[in-house]
Design an enzyme around this catalytic site. Structure first.
Site, PDB file in Angstrom:
ATOM      1  CE  LYS A 100       6.330   5.607  -1.999  1.00 41.02           C
ATOM      2  NZ  LYS A 100       5.096   6.409  -2.120  1.00 41.02           N
TER       3      LYS A 100
ATOM      4  CG  PHE B  85      -1.890  -1.007   1.399  1.00 43.51           C
ATOM      5  CD1 PHE B  85      -3.197  -0.815   0.973  1.00 43.51           C
ATOM      6  CD2 PHE B  85      -1.567  -2.219   1.992  1.00 43.51           C
ATOM      7  CE1 PHE B  85      -4.153  -1.802   1.121  1.00 43.51           C
ATOM      8  CE2 PHE B  85      -2.518  -3.221   2.142  1.00 43.51           C
ATOM      9  CZ  PHE B  85      -3.808  -3.007   1.701  1.00 43.51           C
ATOM     10  CG  ASP B  86       1.155   5.873  -1.592  1.00 36.86           C
ATOM     11  OD1 ASP B  86       2.342   6.069  -1.286  1.00 36.86           O
ATOM     12  OD2 ASP B  86       0.319   6.788  -1.708  1.00 36.86           O
ATOM     13  CE  LYS B  87       2.618   8.189   5.654  1.00 37.17           C
ATOM     14  NZ  LYS B  87       1.665   9.259   6.041  1.00 37.17           N
TER      15      LYS B  87
END
Length: 834
Positions: A709, A523-525
């Site tokens: 990422k 997940f991206d935050k």
């Protein structure tokens, strides 16, 4: 694996040399996308433009998809490759679709072709070798009707919306139905009874067979009457089977229709006319019912078109006029009356109401809408429009009148994009479907070889040739892989249709299947696990500068940036300053992942994290300052250190709070078997750890630059095999492109998110994720069930017919029964509950 290699001239804006870093970034971005084997620059050039060479598997990724992904890096691929989506009428079943697919692929210049039994044809071709009209001609030669020679969502919506009105359907706009200049086309492609001809022929076959069988028990009735009725039954039952078999054999192929026809003829040769007629009746009825069942799934997708309003109330010069939605332009003001459909994507400029967005986003609760702050602004290019101000075409207004400023034309609306992408998704094959297609390529010839051998068993065992021939025909029926051919496409079509109904866009069979076997989610935050709206929590001065002066400096500099944290500083800072005048900064320079620099008057201002100042120069922050920053970060704050010239003047702290639904959603994901949930963020590790503890994430990886990422996703794929990346589809595009499945949240209204993601959650709701994964797992389960049924029946029937335990009638009954079982089993997905 089928591989294609294509060289495409690459245009990179303002980049003179293919050795530029941006070119390398593009190649790195694409190289790890599933389906792309290699990307490299070749030495020869075309018109002085560098050649980008792709080695890719067209069954996994299309050129159109590669073009979309390339666009995320700021590059453009020249339009050397054509991408065409055609809607046709007359595809009777999955096997027929495969015939058409093969014929298209045989054309010179066709790079890839995919045909769905639902009526969608996707073709990718080299424009220098083949013309669009050539493709349409080939489809016409197959006996297909061209409903739309170039599918655009706009025309699809217009046409589908009219189908309820027979009279209007009969006088449809000539432009839509003239597929070549001056040539119109009849759309009753089924035969003398239209689209239902095959079903009616099958019923006639059954009636004649029943009457003939009944009369055979009456001694006073001549046997030739029953025989005549059986012959008539064979004609009606075998008409479409023979037609397709002849077409297939003429092209050097053998398919199920040919096998059935041979078996029926064989039965007739042996004098078993009733059995031959029964075979053709059950086979044709099975086809007709299969067509009906697949239509049910197709109609679920076509139902999206019913959402589209046909007209809008345009407000111009104080007057309200009803116009077609195609006439609306960006910037027009439309009036939406209570309890009516909203006609265009736009922003509310007047009125407050509650809007039912379920048709687009799947949200069960209506969303309150209010006017936007700056109605005069051009909002058509803005991605960051608040949900309370934005409305979508096809959604339903509540009890109050709204005035809406149009920000997208009808052809570009979110509903149009959704329909277009769902239509294309029907043509994308899943891994299981590709496997079954390849399996049949070897299986059918093997069956034919076995049947030929069985014809000569009378030479080995004590029986007549007729008995051997009959057994061979029974095996021919038993081994026909009808159920296998339809087992996966029917499930994929139903799954995609069910997902679209709940605001989840799944782009074909591959992501539908892959999502169901995932055990790890990244997940991206910011904006995914958190609200994405950080708030200014603390302002700490470090010198004789006042808090007000520090805020003015911070707001002035951050006002030049479009970063979410910068916007939060500007928003909350101005609120604290209470209208005080803020100076103008200039000469913004961003330092990726670290901070920004700018000029304020004759002074240089630096704002960023500690890493920015470590590499800046010899003037390092004091230990006391570092301790204050670490203390704030340990409490979950994101900090910004501010320096003016050589003096450190203050610290600003912000905090992004987790979404309310995040913890509950992650708990649900754990319960359904997601073992690892990894949060990827550019924030420092302390912030990442605090959010992770609060919501129950299993791994938190902080202080990541965008390229880091991507590396994290690659690392996860090595350990977990398949990994999904969940983000907004914009800033997370590189990481999503490198994941097994890219999932974009809040995709409604975002063209970039819709293009980038394999799966798009139209609503900005994290809680939709368990539904999407649950549906995918159900689809995967149903596909497995269908494979077991279809292959299991073949495995049981072949020995049974060889040993003489089952005759042709029983074999065809079980064979067609299994086909219907797998189709109706797949349709259960349409009723899947959240």
């Amino acid at each position: 694996m089928k591989k294609l290699q294509i060289k495409i001239p690459l245009l990179l804006p303002e980049i003179p040399d293919e050795r530029d870093q941006c070119v390398q970034k593009l190649m790195e971005f694409l190289r790890y996308k599933e389906g792309i084997e290699e990307v490299h620059i070749v030495e020869e050039k075309e018109n002085s433009v560098p050649q980008l060479c792709f080695h890719y598997d067209p069954e996994i990724i299309s050129i159109d998809r590669i073009q979309s992904l390339t666009g995320q890096t700021g590059a453009e691929i020249t339009q050397k490759i054509g991408h065409k989506l055609v809607e046709v009428d007359g595809i009777r079943h999955t096997r027929h679709a495969r015939h058409i697919e093969r014929d298209l692929r045989d054309m010179d210049g066709i790079m890839e072709a995919s045909v769905s039994a639902s009526g969608m044809v996707r073709v990718e071709f080299e424009k220098t070798k083949v013309d669009e009209t050539d493709i349409v001609k080939v489809l016409r030669k197959e006996g297909l009707g061209i409903l739309d020679a170039r599918v655009s969502a706009e025309r699809f919506l217009q046409r589908a919306g009219r189908t309820k009105d027979a009279e209007e359907n009969a006088t449809m706009d000539k432009k839509e139905h003239d597929h070549e200049e001056g040539e119109s086309h009849d759309h009753s492609h089924g035969g003398i009874f239209g689209k239902n001809t095959e079903l009616i022929f099958s019923i006639i076959c059954g009636v004649l067979l029943g009457i003939g069988f009944g009369l055979s028990f009456i001694e006073s009735v001549s046997s030739w009457i029953s025989l005549s009725l059986y012959v008539g039954a064979c004609f009606f039952g075998g008409y479409f089977t023979a037609k397709e078999a002849i077409q297939t054999v003429a092209k050097g192929g053998f398919e199920i229709d040919f096998l059935m026809l041979v078996a029926a003829i064989g039965a007739a040769i042996l004098g078993e006319w009733a059995e031959g007629a029964l075979l053709l009746f059950l086979f044709s009825m099975g086809h007709a019912l299969e067509h009906y069942a697949m239509n049910k799934a197709r109609k679920s997708i076509a139902a999206l078109a019913d959402l589209a309003p046909k007209t809008a109330l345009l407000k111009k010069n104080g007057k309200i006029k009803e116009v077609n939605i195609e006439e609306l332009n960006i910037g027009d003001i439309i009036v939406v009356r209570p309890n009516s459909k909203i006609s265009a994507d736009g922003v509310v400029v007047d009125g407050e109401s509650s809007v039912n967005q379920a048709p687009i986003t799947g949200e069960s609760v209506s969303v309150d809408k209010e006017p936007i702050e700056n109605p005069a602004k051009d909002w058509s290019q803005e991605e960051d429009v608040k949900d309370e101000n934005r409305v979508f075409s096809g959604t339903i207004n509540g009890n109050n009148t709204l005035e809406i400023k149009v920000i997208k034309e009808a052809k570009d609306s979110t509903l149009s994009r959704l329909v277009e992408l769902v239509n294309e998704a029907q043509t994308q094959k899943s891994p299981t479907q590709r496997f079954t297609d390849k399996f049949e390529q070897y299986f059918v010839p093997s069956v034919l070889a076995l049947v030929v051998l069985l014809n000569f068993t009378f030479l080995v065992i004590d029986e007549t040739f007729s008995e051997s021939f009959y057994r061979a025909m029974a095996v021919l029926v038993a081994a026909s892989p009808c159920a296998l051919a339809i087992s996966t496409p029917s499930a994929v079509l139903s799954g995609v249709a069910r997902a679209a109904k709940s605001g989840v866009l799944i782009k074909g069979g591959r992501p539908l299947e892959d999502l169901g076997v995932l055990t790890a989610l990244a997940f991206d935050k910011t904006g995914t696990l958190t609200e994405g709206k950080p708030k200014l929590t603390q302002v700490i001065t470090l010198s004789n500068v006042s808090e007000e002066e520090l805020l003015k400096i911070a707001v002035a500099v951050e006002n030049l940036s479009d970063h979410p944290l910068a916007k939060a500083v500007v928003r909350d800072g101005k609120e604290r300053l209470n209208g005080a005048q803020v100076p103008d900064a200039k000469n913004l320079e961003a330092v990726l992942g670290k901070g920004i620099k700018a000029s304020l008057g004759n002074k240089k201002v630096y704002i960023g994290n500690l890493e920015l100042f470590v590499s800046l120069d010899e003037k390092k922050p004091e230990e006391d300052t570092k301790e204050k920053i670490k203390s704030l970060e340990s409490d979950g704050n994101t900090t910004m250190l501010i320096r003016q010239n050589d003096e450190y003047i203050g610290i600003i702290a912000l905090m992004d709070t987790p979404r309310k639904e995040a913890k509950n959603t992650l708990d649900k994901l754990k319960k359904i078997g997601i073992k690892r949930m990894i949060m990827l963020t550019g924030d420092n590790q302390n912030v990442a750890n605090k959010v992770a503890r609060e919501i129950g994430i299993t791994d938190a990886w902080g202080s990541l630059l965008p390229e880091e990422k991507v590396e994290s996703i690659k690392e996860l794929k090595e350990k977990e095999s398949k990994v999904a990346m969940v983000g907004d589809g914009v800033n997370d595009a590189p990481a999503m492109a490198n994941s097994t499945v890219g999932i974009a949240m809040g995709a409604a209204g975002s063209d970039v998110a819709l293009e980038t993601a394999d799966i798009a959650l139209m609503a900005d709701k994290l809680e939709t994720l368990p539904f999407a994964i649950g549906l995918s797992r159900k689809a995967k389960s149903i596909i497995k069930q269908n494979l077991w049924v279809s292959l299991g029946i073949v495995v049981i029937l072949i020995p049974s017919t060889i040993l003489g335990w089952a005759n042709i009638g029983l074999a065809v009954l079980i064979h067609e029964g299994s086909t219907l079982v797998v189709v109706f089993n797949a349709l259960r997905l349409l009723a899947y509950k959240k």
